[in-house]
Design an enzyme around this catalytic site. Structure first.
Site: not given
Length: 286
Positions: A228-230
Site C-alpha cells: 500500500l502506497d509503496a
C-alpha cells in the site's frame, strides 16, 4: 512528435559502446534521432535509455526496423519496448467523490497536452457523473460498499477489458486495490497520494499535518503495487507551509500539489518516459 516516429525504451547491463551501437543502428536505416535520454546507475551497473526516432525516411518498414533491433538488443542482454507514433493511450479514470484531479486530467487531455483517449470514468460514488456527462464520457457507477467490494472490482476488471484500457488512473479513488488486481495491472495503474510520502495515515491527513506543524506538504504520484502506497514513485510536488496557514489552506495547497503531480505522472507514463526498475521508477522528464 507530429511526423511518424517511434519511441524506444531500453535497459541493460552497463557496457562500453551502448550509445554508439544504438545510434549506429538508427542511422544505418536512415532514422533521425531527435531525442536520446540516458542514465547509468552506478550502484546496479545498469543502463537506461529513451529514444525518439523520426521514421518517415526509414529505408525499411517500421515493423522490420523494430524486428531487426532484436539482434542488437539480445546481444546487449537488454529489455526494450517500441511504441509507434502518433498514438493515444486508452485510459480509464477511477474516482470516488473528490473531483479536482479528475478535472485536471480531463482538461489536459482536452488541450492535447497528453496523448490519452479517456474511455470512461468509473466511480464508486455518483458524485462525478455530471462531470463525465458534460465531457461526453461514459460513466460507470460501481457499488463497492461492504460485501459488494469483491464484486465491484470484478466489474471494474470487466469494464477495463471491454474498453481495451492500457492505463487506469486512480484520481482520488478511495479504495484499497486487491493484491491480484495490482499484480495483473502492474505498471498500468497510477495513483495520486495526498502526501509527500511517507504519509499521515487515516482520515483527515491535512488536519494531522496541521496539528503536527509540518513545514512542507505535498503529493506523490506512483505506480500501484500490493504494498500500500509503496509503489515506484513517478513524481512528487511540495508546497511550503507557513505558520498562519489553517487546515483549509493546507487542503487548498495539497489539492494543487495533487493535481500537478498526477498530471506530470500521467504525462511521463503515456509519453513512455518511465522505466520501472524494481521498487523505483526511472523518469526521463521532458
Amino acid at each position: 512528435m507530429a511526423r511518424p516516429g517511434l519511441i524506444l525504451k531500453l535497459s541493460c547491463p552497463d557496457q562500453p559502446g551502448i550509445v554508439a551501437k544504438i545510434a549506429s543502428y538508427v542511422a544505418g536505416h536512415r532514422g533521425n534521432l531527435i531525442e536520446f535520454a540516458q542514465f547509468t546507475d552506478k550502484l546496479s551497473l545498469r543502463f537506461f535509455a529513451r529514444l525518439e526516432i523520426e521514421s518517415g525516411e526509414l529505408d525499411v518498414d517500421p515493423e522490420d526496423f523494430i524486428e531487426g533491433f532484436g539482434t542488437l538488443g539480445r546481444s546487449m542482454k537488454a529489455q526494450w519496448h517500441f511504441r509507434r507514433l502518433p498514438y493515444k493511450m486508452r485510459t480509464a479514470v477511477l474516482v470516488t467523490k473528490t473531483d479536482h484531479c479528475l478535472n485536471e486530467v480531463l482538461w489536459r487531455a482536452e488541450i492535447g497536452e497528453m496523448p490519452v483517449e479517456i474511455t470512461s470514468i468509473i466511480g464508486n460514488r455518483d458524485t462525478c457523473r455530471p462531470i463525465a456527462e458534460r465531457a461526453g464520457i461514459p460513466f460507470h457507477l460501481v457499488e463497492m460498499d461492504g460485501d459488494d467490494k469483491q464484486a465491484g472490482f470484478a466489474k471494474i476488471r470487466k469494464i477495463l477489458a471491454e474498453e481495451d484500457v492500457e492505463l487506469a488512473v486512480l484520481a482520488r479513488f478511495m479504495q484499497i486495490i486487491p493484491d491480484d488486481f495490482c499484480r495483473d495491472f502492474a505498471g498500468r495503474l497510477i495513483n495520486i497520494h495526498h502526501s509527500f510520502l511517507p504519509a499521515f495515515i487515516g482520515a483527515n491527513p491535512y488536519r494531522q499535518a496541521y496539528e503536527r506543524g509540518v513545514k512542507l506538504i505535498g503529493a506523490t504520484c506512483h505506480y500501484v503495487t500490493a504494498d500500500l502506497d509503496a509503489g515506484p514513485i513517478i513524481e512528487q510536488e511540495v508546497e511550503r507551509v507557513q505558520h498562519f496557514h489553517a487546515p483549509q489552506d493546507l487542503v487548498r495547497l495539497g489539492r494543487n500539489c495533487e493535481r500537478i503531480a498526477l498530471a506530470k505522472g500521467i504525462r511521463y507514463h503515456v509519453h513512455d518516459r518511465t522505466i520501472i526498475d524494481g521498487h523505483r521508477a526511472i523518469v526521463f522528464p521532458d
